[in-house]
Write an enzyme that holds these catalytic residues in place. Sequence first.
Site, PDB file in Angstrom:
ATOM      1  N   ALA A  58      -1.603  -5.973 -17.230  1.00 12.03           N
ATOM      2  CA  ALA A  58      -1.440  -5.091 -18.396  1.00 12.03           C
ATOM      3  C   ALA A  58      -2.655  -4.190 -18.540  1.00 12.03           C
ATOM      4  O   ALA A  58      -3.550  -4.196 -17.683  1.00 12.03           O
ATOM      5  CB  ALA A  58      -1.246  -5.933 -19.655  1.00 12.03           C
ATOM      6  N   ASN A  59      -2.696  -3.382 -19.583  1.00 12.01           N
ATOM      7  CA  ASN A  59      -3.881  -2.577 -19.896  1.00 12.01           C
ATOM      8  C   ASN A  59      -4.116  -2.579 -21.401  1.00 12.01           C
ATOM      9  O   ASN A  59      -3.329  -3.148 -22.160  1.00 12.01           O
ATOM     10  CB  ASN A  59      -3.722  -1.153 -19.331  1.00 12.01           C
ATOM     11  N   ARG A  60      -5.185  -1.925 -21.840  1.00 12.77           N
ATOM     12  CA  ARG A  60      -5.624  -2.052 -23.228  1.00 12.77           C
ATOM     13  C   ARG A  60      -5.014  -1.041 -24.188  1.00 12.77           C
ATOM     14  O   ARG A  60      -5.469  -0.913 -25.312  1.00 12.77           O
ATOM     15  CB  ARG A  60      -7.154  -1.929 -23.304  1.00 12.77           C
TER      16      ARG A  60
END
Length: 225
Positions: free
Chosen positions: A33-35
């Site tokens: 995932a990413n932020r």
Amino acid sequence: IESAFGDGPLSGRHVIVTSGPTHEPIDPVRYIANRSSGRQGAEIARALRDLGARVTFVTGPSTTPPPAGVEVVAVETALQMLGAVQGALPADAVICAAAVADWRVANAHADKLKKDPSGRIPTLEFVENPDILATISQMQEDRPRLVVGFAAETSDVLAHARAKRARKGCDWIVANDVSPETGIMGGNENAVLLITADGVEQWPRMEKSEVARRLARRIAEALAE
Ligand code: CTP
Ligand code: CA
């Protein structure tokens, strides 16, 4: 404020907004995932709704709740996001605010990966995800009239963003500097450059909701031409 019931300068228009991160599975219980908070995308959907547009909000798993009065299509992966956008066409405009994972795990496992008793560490292989913004921008038939992308950069913001606009074929790029010292990633404010065929505008630092309202007004003007 215009009502959510279809009056306003975007009344009768359909706009698709992508938002949030994507999750790319490693196995049934793990993902990459990413932020991305999805905040800017949600604000844009809200602002478009407030100008009377019918909004399809295609969102990855996000910590920001979607605005009321938009059609929410919840997805997890980049492939699902592309399918959802294509399924929601035709549209007058597509705004790609999602932080789409650039790669997905090629060797995702159907069963949960288990630790190897001999201590062998698993290796993940990646393949590139489709570029949703480029795919929509380069449609040969019934292309949305306005396709807008974002460019989050940490250096040479203008040069990278201009190159992205040219490479993908979108009409506008909203570019910003997301270096940690700016506090923009995950924060309330944004400072953007709007890159169009006519040139570059530098907008002052303002709340993400205000960036969204300004952008929505510009979209309404462009679609009115
Ligand atoms: N985008 C997309 N689909 C992808 C990757 C990006 O639709 N698979 C869109 C994003 O929503 C954004 C724009 O493309 O509007 C730019 O995303 P960005 O990550 O900055 O560009 P990339 O081409 O992926 O380049 P890089 O990450 O290498 O800077
Ligand atoms: Ca990327």
